[in-house]
Design an enzyme around this catalytic site. Structure first.
Site, PDB file in Angstrom:
ATOM      1  N   TYR A 122       0.799  -1.229   0.000  1.00  0.00           N
ATOM      2  CA  TYR A 122       0.000   0.000   0.000  1.00  0.00           C
ATOM      3  C   TYR A 122       0.828   1.274   0.000  1.00  0.00           C
ATOM      4  O   TYR A 122       0.281   2.371  -0.045  1.00  0.00           O
ATOM      5  CB  TYR A 122      -0.962   0.008   1.197  1.00  0.00           C
ATOM      6  N   LYS A 167       3.039 -14.881   5.736  1.00  0.00           N
ATOM      7  CA  LYS A 167       3.381 -15.849   4.686  1.00  0.00           C
ATOM      8  C   LYS A 167       4.906 -15.962   4.656  1.00  0.00           C
ATOM      9  O   LYS A 167       5.555 -15.816   3.615  1.00  0.00           O
ATOM     10  CB  LYS A 167       2.814 -15.358   3.335  1.00  0.00           C
ATOM     11  N   ASP A 199      -2.927 -18.235   3.964  1.00  0.00           N
ATOM     12  CA  ASP A 199      -3.874 -19.106   3.248  1.00  0.00           C
ATOM     13  C   ASP A 199      -4.613 -20.018   4.216  1.00  0.00           C
ATOM     14  O   ASP A 199      -5.834 -20.204   4.121  1.00  0.00           O
ATOM     15  CB  ASP A 199      -3.171 -19.903   2.129  1.00  0.00           C
ATOM     16  N   ASP A 223      -6.520  -6.404   4.898  1.00  0.00           N
ATOM     17  CA  ASP A 223      -7.586  -5.886   4.044  1.00  0.00           C
ATOM     18  C   ASP A 223      -8.464  -7.044   3.559  1.00  0.00           C
ATOM     19  O   ASP A 223      -9.693  -7.019   3.665  1.00  0.00           O
ATOM     20  CB  ASP A 223      -6.938  -5.160   2.844  1.00  0.00           C
ATOM     21  N   ASP A 227     -12.642  -8.465   5.057  1.00  0.00           N
ATOM     22  CA  ASP A 227     -13.875  -8.646   4.277  1.00  0.00           C
ATOM     23  C   ASP A 227     -14.403 -10.074   4.477  1.00  0.00           C
ATOM     24  O   ASP A 227     -15.601 -10.292   4.649  1.00  0.00           O
ATOM     25  CB  ASP A 227     -13.625  -8.437   2.770  1.00  0.00           C
TER      26      ASP A 227
END
Ligand code: ATP
Length: 337
Positions: A122, A167, A199, A223, A227
């Site tokens: 970002y 990760k 994951d 982010d 959701d």
């Protein structure tokens, strides 16, 4: 009198702002606090009208307000919210996700995502190199350390479990640094620390979301996972958030401008109403004002009660209009929930 900078934003932003203002007025009447609300422009519509997505007076408004609330913006998100986060060093993105009685959820959820809010992809460092594009992922020790502290503090006030999502098996250096520093910092808190690959985390959020208390993660993973978690809990229309720095706090729904439903009066305003609750909690702690802390709690209770009474927009299985949901919450606050 507290000064609040309010950005309505794009798409459903105006509708959910108007419903949320009902709640603010109920709080003023019931808790004897007053807010000097100043509206500022930002987003896609603002860009069209004025040639810039984030005008100077909006930046100044956020800078000088006691706290800010913001609706969603559309395609200009990078120029508005990502810029504000970096400009004011709003390094902690706090995203509580909770399921409510009366809203169908995949499984019961009650967790908080603590997302690093200033770096990672970002930063927007993308370059064209020949026919390819290179994007730089920035992860620093300083930012990792301070966000880990926020997670440690929040978990200490909750069930005391922090899960670091990363990760590091692939992004050995960037996620490796984040994981190492987060573990180091969290060892100073009386909390259980776990870690999980992103994951696997996205799977676990659906299979056993109740195993999570506080999720600590980097910007982009946070982010995406927020959701997902919001949908597991019932709807993204229920998910509030805070962008918090050392001095400035800016609160907003997790969802976007939802152009598909804009103007229809069916957008769910709860995410914004709950963002106001978060704002009052933060401001109450900062100003040591117990009225604000009580007001924050009463919004939370009123939302629970309103949903239980069936004040629901279509996304959570109801048929009520956005504005009526705001009125419902305001009425319950005035009843003295
Ligand atoms: P962004 O990238 O900014 O998050 P997006 O368009 O990808 O934006 P959202 O705008 O958050 O994603 O919304 C995805 C879908 O979820 C929308 O199309 C809309 O149908 C639904 N949605 C989002 N927010 C709400 C809300 N407050 N009430 C009801 N439905 C919503």
């Amino acid at each position: 009198m507290y000064r609040i900078a309010w950005i309505k934003g794009d798409g459903i932003g105006t509708e959910i702002s108007e419903a949320s203002l009902e709640v603010i007025h109920a709080i003023e009447n019931t808790y004897g606090v007053s807010f000097d609300i100043r509206f500022y422009d930002a987003g896609d519509e603002c860009l069209k009208r004025r040639g810039e997505a984030l005008p100077r007076e909006t930046i100044e408004g956020v800078k000088t307000a006691d706290a800010s609330i913001k609706g969603p913006v559309g395609d200009t998100a990078m120029d508005v919210i990502v810029r504000l986060r970096q400009m004011f060093d709003l390094y902690a993105n706090i995203r509580p996700v909770k399921s409510y009685k009366g809203v169908p959820s995949v499984k019961p959820v009650d967790l908080v995502i603590v997302r690093e809010n200033t770096e990672d992809l970002y930063k927007g460092y993308e370059f064209e190199v020949g026919d390819a594009v290179v994007a730089l992922r920035i992860i620093s020790e300083k930012a990792s350390r301070r966000i880990a502290r926020v997670a440690g503090e929040i978990a200490s006030r909750r069930r005391g479990i922090v899960t670091i999502v990363h990760k590091a098996n692939v992004l050995r250096k960037s996620c490796g640094l984040f994981l190492r520093i987060a573990r180091e910092e969290l060892s100073k808190y009386n909390v259980t620390v776990r870690d999980i690959l992103v994951d696997a985390a996205s799977m676990a959020l659906i299979r056993n979301p109740e195993s999570f208390d506080v999720i600590l993660t980097t910007n982009m993973f946070g982010d995406i996972l927020s959701d997902e978690a919001a949908q597991v809990a019932g709807s993204i229309g229920l998910a509030p958030s805070g962008n918090i720095g050392d001095e400035i706090g800016l609160f907003e729904p997790v969802h976007g401008a939802a152009p598909d439903i804009a103007g229809k009066g069916i957008a769910n305003p709860y995410a914004m109403i709950l963002s106001i609750s978060m704002m009052l909690e933060w401001l109450g702690a900062k100003k040591n004002d117990k009225r604000l802390l009580s007001a924050s709690k009463s919004i939370e209770r009123a939302v629970e009660e309103a949903i239980a009474r069936g004040c629901k927009t279509p996304d959570i299985g109801g048929s009520m209009k956005t504005h009526d949901v705001g009125g419902c919450v305001a009425r319950i606050i005035r009843e003295g929930v």
